[in-house]
Design an enzyme around this catalytic site. Structure first.
Site, short mmCIF file in Angstrom:
data_model
loop_
_atom_site.label_atom_id
_atom_site.label_comp_id
_atom_site.label_asym_id
_atom_site.label_seq_id
_atom_site.Cartn_x
_atom_site.Cartn_y
_atom_site.Cartn_z
N LYS A 55 47.30 -17.60 -61.96
CA LYS A 55 48.08 -16.73 -61.87
C LYS A 55 48.07 -15.68 -60.91
O LYS A 55 46.70 -14.90 -60.81
CB LYS A 55 48.35 -16.08 -63.38
CG LYS A 55 49.35 -14.95 -63.50
CD LYS A 55 50.95 -15.33 -63.28
CE LYS A 55 51.98 -14.27 -63.15
NZ LYS A 55 53.14 -14.92 -62.75
N CYS A 64 56.74 -12.32 -54.67
CA CYS A 64 57.42 -12.04 -56.04
C CYS A 64 58.55 -11.19 -55.96
O CYS A 64 58.59 -10.16 -55.66
CB CYS A 64 56.22 -11.52 -57.15
SG CYS A 64 56.57 -11.37 -58.59
C1 SIN Z 1 56.44 -13.48 -61.65
O1 SIN Z 1 55.45 -13.29 -62.33
O2 SIN Z 1 57.19 -12.60 -61.77
C2 SIN Z 1 56.51 -14.83 -61.06
C3 SIN Z 1 55.59 -15.07 -59.89
C4 SIN Z 1 56.21 -14.83 -58.47
O3 SIN Z 1 57.40 -14.88 -58.62
O4 SIN Z 1 55.43 -14.52 -57.61
#
Ligand code: SIN
Length: 315
Positions: A45, A130
């Site tokens: 992540k 993001c």
């Molecule tokens: C998010 O955590 O909002 C999704 C990840 C991303 O879009 O990079």
């Protein structure tokens, strides 16, 4: 089929991995991808300097068709130290890509300095796309900022870096981003992140389905396949060959993986459909891909990768 693929110093025996954000927040989830039959790599992540709770729930919605999603997660993650510890100190079965992000340029640089100081030598993905943090634009839509940031990064950074890009929708933008990226010794680009700021309405309640950002969120799944393929293809035609491509977006079947390969993807990641089906999806997709290769008498990835033909080209 021999799926052997190399990006920088990392070798992959299979083509598929999890898309950033899916099954990769905790060690428990990451381990499920590490041990999933058919998986070729693991993406962590995207990590900020400090742990983040992300946006309020509901922040992830699966359409009733079970092939599409919208999310406004807002980068919930356990912080760079957690993921750095994972890639440095766990027994990893698969090549594992350490994803980093930052809510400011200084935070991104600090994260990369920390990674470099740790001695970590694997692939790193910098998330420039993001769409879900309120008040924070997607960096890679700002070409000057992207160029400036990469210039600052490469003034000190010697690791194997890839960047996660947002989808582009204009030929001039494909030209512009490729010209910037070609200036740097990037290992790869990952195209695409979710299609930012879509809006889904619940027909029962006439309300949006996500809490954060008034319901606006990143679209994923089958609905973004054509956009993802266009980005992989447009970038493959413009980037120098040393920059490899992870194709992401719209993968629900083996045929979708095959199409990403035709457009020039070196690896292919799966997001929405992985969240829907779970880690057994990798083996299903690889089996479906094998069936296509068998039917078309394809014996090597070189016969497919980047081999998409235009209608004005000879067969
Ligand atoms: C998010 O955590 O909002 C999704 C990840 C991303 O879009 O990079």
């Amino acid at each position: 089929m021999n799926y052997s693929t190399t990006i920088a110093n990392e070798h992959f025996d299979h083509l598929l991995l999890n898309a950033g954000g899916i099954f990769c927040e905790s060690v428990d989830q990451l381990e499920k991808i590490q041990h999933a039959p058919g998986a070729g790599a693991v993406m962590t992540k995207s990590a900020t300097a400090e742990k983040r709770a992300g946006n309020p729930n509901p922040r992830y919605f699966t359409y009733p068709d079970h092939h599409n999603t919208i999310n406004a997660m807002g980068l919930p993650n356990l912080g760079i130290d957690y993921y750095l510890d994972y890639v440095l100190h766990h027994q990893l079965t698969l090549p594992t890509i350490l994803s980093v992000v930052g809510l400011s340029e200084e935070e991104i640089l600090a994260n990369l300095k920390k990674i470099q100081a740790s001695g970590y030598d694997g692939l790193i993905e910098l998330n420039l796309s993001c769409p879900n943090v309120p008040g924070k634009p997607q960096i890679a839509y700002d070409f000057d900022t992207t160029d400036h940031l990469l210039d600052r990064i490469y003034s000190f950074f010697t690791g194997h870096l890839g960047v996660k890009l947002p989808p582009y929708f204009d030929m001039a933008h494909f030209d512009r981003i490729a010209k910037i990226l070609n200036q740097y010794p990037l290992a790869y680009v990952n195209a695409v992140n979710s299609v930012g700021n879509g809006l889904v309405i619940d027909p029962e309640t006439d309300r949006v389905v996500l809490m954060a950002k008034g319901g606006f969120g990143g679209l994923g799944g089958a609905q973004i396949k054509a956009t993802a393929l266009a980005n992989v293809r447009a970038l493959r035609l413009r980037l120098k060959p040393e920059i490899k491509i992870i194709g992401t977006g719209g993968v629900t079947t083996g045929r979708d993986v095959y199409d990403h390969l035709l457009c020039g993807a070196d690896l292919v990641s799966v997001g929405s459909q992985l969240a829907i089906e779970g880690p057994s999806i990798f083996q299903r997709l690889e089996d479906e891909l094998e069936a296509i290769f068998a039917e078309k008498h394809i014996e090597s990835l070189d016969q497919v990768r980047g081999k998409l033909k235009r209608l004005d080209e000879a067969e």
